[in-house]
Design a protein around this motif. Structure first.
Motif, PDB file in Angstrom:
ATOM      1  N   CYS A  74       0.967  -1.323   0.244  1.00  0.00           N
ATOM      2  CA  CYS A  74       0.078  -0.077   0.254  1.00  0.00           C
ATOM      3  C   CYS A  74       0.926   1.081  -0.169  1.00  0.00           C
ATOM      4  CB  CYS A  74      -0.716  -0.044   1.288  1.00  0.00           C
ATOM      5  SG  CYS A  74      -2.445   1.150   1.058  1.00  0.00           S
ATOM      6  N   ARG A  78      -0.512   3.968  -2.489  1.00  0.00           N
ATOM      7  CA  ARG A  78      -1.939   4.609  -2.333  1.00  0.00           C
ATOM      8  C   ARG A  78      -1.239   6.339  -2.396  1.00  0.00           C
ATOM      9  NH1 ARG A  78      -0.488   6.338   3.590  1.00  0.00           N
ATOM     10  NH2 ARG A  78      -0.487   4.294   4.513  1.00  0.00           N
ATOM     11  N   CYS A 104      -5.716  -1.439  -0.081  1.00  0.00           N
ATOM     12  CA  CYS A 104      -5.450  -0.414   0.340  1.00  0.00           C
ATOM     13  C   CYS A 104      -6.406   0.769  -0.889  1.00  0.00           C
ATOM     14  CB  CYS A 104      -3.893   0.286  -0.850  1.00  0.00           C
ATOM     15  SG  CYS A 104      -3.415   1.081  -0.858  1.00  0.00           S
ATOM     16  N   GLY A 109      -6.578   5.068   2.054  1.00  0.00           N
ATOM     17  CA  GLY A 109      -5.348   4.736   2.732  1.00  0.00           C
ATOM     18  C   GLY A 109      -5.142   2.999   2.938  1.00  0.00           C
ATOM     19  N   ALA A 110      -4.414   2.810   4.070  1.00  0.00           N
ATOM     20  CA  ALA A 110      -4.186   1.837   3.596  1.00  0.00           C
ATOM     21  C   ALA A 110      -4.928   0.623   5.483  1.00  0.00           C
ATOM     22  CB  ALA A 110      -2.124   1.181   4.680  1.00  0.00           C
ATOM     23  N   GLN A 112      -7.298  -1.012   6.444  1.00  0.00           N
ATOM     24  CA  GLN A 112      -8.548  -2.001   5.965  1.00  0.00           C
ATOM     25  C   GLN A 112      -9.849  -2.130   6.363  1.00  0.00           C
ATOM     26  OE1 GLN A 112      -5.377  -5.355   6.230  1.00  0.00           O
ATOM     27  NE2 GLN A 112      -4.313  -5.269   4.896  1.00  0.00           N
TER      28      GLN A 112
END
Ligand code: C2E
Ligand code: CA
Ligand code: CA
Length: 531
Positions: A74, A78, A104, A109-110, A112
């Motif tokens: 990611c 990103r 991602c 963003g990352a 989850q």
């Protein structure tokens, strides 16, 4: 007696004439308005569908592109995701997925989260590796519809693009608001994204007039558009207004034509009345030759009309017009008067035949018997044998009353002839019903004779029929010696035609008869005095 009925019946016809174009106009404009509504629906539908397909194309291109990110972390992708996602205003979010977990995304963003939690509903069971689904809201905008486009790659990897439903709603609104359309659009078998009048504001059946459903061939998109009844009414009003002048002009034209028609009819009736009053009618007499006695033992009375300007009106045209305009009875009564007037000039032998053409309508009239008896009484001093010539048409209606009247007249010494035999296109059953004496063979059959020794099948059959029925045959329109000899050979003993004499006026007839009183065989061929 007809005049007081006419105006009401005329007014009725005028109203009908005025209404016909108006009714046609209403029906036609309604049909046209329905077509307009349909065309508008189809147009709106294809426009919206192409927008939806266009957005789908872009989403699919995006998910395709994101497939390149498989196996990348990611952190690595990103920035790229955020940049690409924010460049295209249609996308609420784009990202990549591993085993249904978003690993991602451009928005989070990352962080989850499961794909299901983002679209707030279970994922559809799809056979295809690319699918789309419309939903009523997403995790970050729970009240705004969206469409998820997913591309399933290898090894549990997938990419997605989430299209904001607001764009679709805006398109739907722009396309349909003016016409009051109700539009729903769904992707996959998902939520129906809706634009239009809220269900709470619609009133029952009256609301929806026409619905058009369509779907895309390339994506699973369902589109449904419903137009309100007011749209039909508005279109109708529009067409009504644009065609109103034409409808009014047509209606006026119909009224004028009907009026003109009645005027012509009544003016024709007036003309006949005037013709009678001004003594424009006269009678011509055509001698009929008896081959057995070799004398002219009778005449047929034929009416003539010379108008004030000197113009002769053709008998078949004024007779058939008088028949259709209800004037034949007064005209025939006038004819009988004229014959009585003419008869004073004739030195006729008792038993001389006088043939008179009678129209069908007269036979059915209550005064028919009286008219004939009065006429006969006025000629009593001459002791003629009066023959009524009737066409087949007057006898087709197996009218019992007419048959009785004819039988009465025959008992009183009148004779009945059937005129223009064979031209009436009717069944021959009347030959058994009505009492008859003479059968007048129409000129057409005499014309068909080609040689004295030849055969003329129809004519021969008619002559045989007359013999079988014990009727005397009279041949009409005999113009030459060949026809005469043929008829003589076949036993027809009464001959009428230009070969012996043309119709002539009363004064000429009287001199003519004196000249031809002795038995004769040679043709005479004198011209018709008038006509
Ligand atoms: P219709 O009763 O068949 O009269 C015979 C017609 O044939 C007459 O025509 C006569 O002039 C014509 N004609 C006679 N011999 C010959 C011939 O050798 N060759 C040709 N080409 N014609 C011949 P017209 O006088 O013009 O009358 C036509 C029709 O009008 C009559 O046909 C009859 O149906 C009707 N009509 C005439 N006068 C009266 C009438 O007073 N009352 C009624 N109801 N109808 C009449
Ligand atoms: Ca006749
Ligand atoms: Ca005839």
């Amino acid at each position: 007696m007809q005049t007081n009925v006419k105006p009401r019946h005329e007014i009725l016809w005028l109203v009908v004439a005025a209404l016909i174009p108006i009714i046609l106009y209403l029906v036609f404009t309604l049909l046209e308005a329905q077509q307009m509504v349909k065309r508008q629906l189809t147009l709106t539908s294809s426009m919206l569908m192409s927008q939806a397909v266009n957005i789908s194309d872009r989403a699919r291109a995006m998910t395709e592109h994101l497939q390149n990110y498989q196996g990348r972390s990611c952190d690595e992708i990103r920035d790229n995701l955020q940049q690409t996602g924010s460049l295209d205003p249609y996308f609420r979010s784009i990202g990549v997925v591993q085993n249904n977990i978003v690993t991602c995304s451009s928005t989070f963003g990352a962080r989850q989260a499961s794909l299901e939690s983002i679209i707030r509903r279970p994922l559809p069971v799809e056979e295809s590796d690319r699918w789309s689904l419309s939903v009523p809201g997403t995790i970050n905008a729970s009240n705004r519809p969206a469409v998820l486009f997913l591309h399933q790659g290898e090894d549990g990897f997938a990419s997605y693009a989430l299209v904001d439903g607001q764009y679709l709603i805006d398109f739907m609104w722009a396309a349909g608001v003016r016409l009051g359309y109700d539009i729903t659009m769904s992707f996959g078998d998902g939520f129906a994204i809706f634009s239009g009048v809220p269900a709470s504001r619609r009133s029952g059946d009256e609301w929806g007039y026409s619905t058009l459903d369509s779907h895309s061939d390339r994506y699973k998109i369902m589109l449904s558009i419903t137009s309100p009844r007011s749209e039909l009414l508005q279109s109708w009003r529009q067409v009504l207004l644009s065609l109103l002048p034409m409808a009014l002009i047509l209606s006026l034209l119909f009224i004028m034509l009907t009026h003109y028609w009645f005027k012509r009819k009544s003016s024709f009736r007036d003309e006949i009345r005037r013709g009678i009053a001004h003594d424009e009618f006269s009678v011509n007499y055509q001698p009929i030759y008896n081959l057995k006695t070799q004398t002219f033992g009778g005449v047929e009375a034929l009416m003539r009309w010379q108008r004030a300007d000197g113009h002769w009106v053709r008998p078949d045209s004024f007779i058939s017009a008088a028949e259709s305009e209800g004037m034949i009875i007064p005209l025939t009564r006038h004819l009988l008067k004229l014959i009585v007037r003419d008869s004073s000039q004739w030195p006729l032998e008792p038993g001389f035949h006088l043939n008179i053409n009678m129209a069908a309508e007269h036979l059915q009239h209550d005064d028919f018997l009286q008219d004939i008896r009065d006429f006969s009484a006025q000629l009593a001093h001459l002791q003629p044998i009066i023959t009524l010539e009737l066409t087949e048409r007057s006898l087709i209606a197996e009218d019992h009353a007419v048959a009785l009247k004819l039988a009465e007249l025959r008992n009183e010494g009148f004779k009945i002839a059937i005129d223009d035999f064979g031209t009436g296109h009717c069944a021959l059953s009347y030959l058994q019903t009505f009492p008859l004496d003479y059968l007048k063979i129409d000129r057409g059959f005499v014309n068909a004779i080609e040689s004295v020794d030849g055969e003329t099948p129809v004519l021969d059959t008619i002559i045989q029929l007359a013999n079988k029925l014990k009727l005397k045959a009279v041949a009409e329109g005999v113009e030459n010696a060949m026809q005469l000899h043929y008829l003589e050979k076949h036993g027809v003993s009464f001959i009428q035609g230009y070969y012996f004499a043309r119709p002539m006026d009363a004064a000429t007839l009287s001199a003519w008869l004196q000249q031809h009183s002795a038995p004769m065989t040679a043709p005479v061929g004198e011209p018709e005095h008038a006509g």
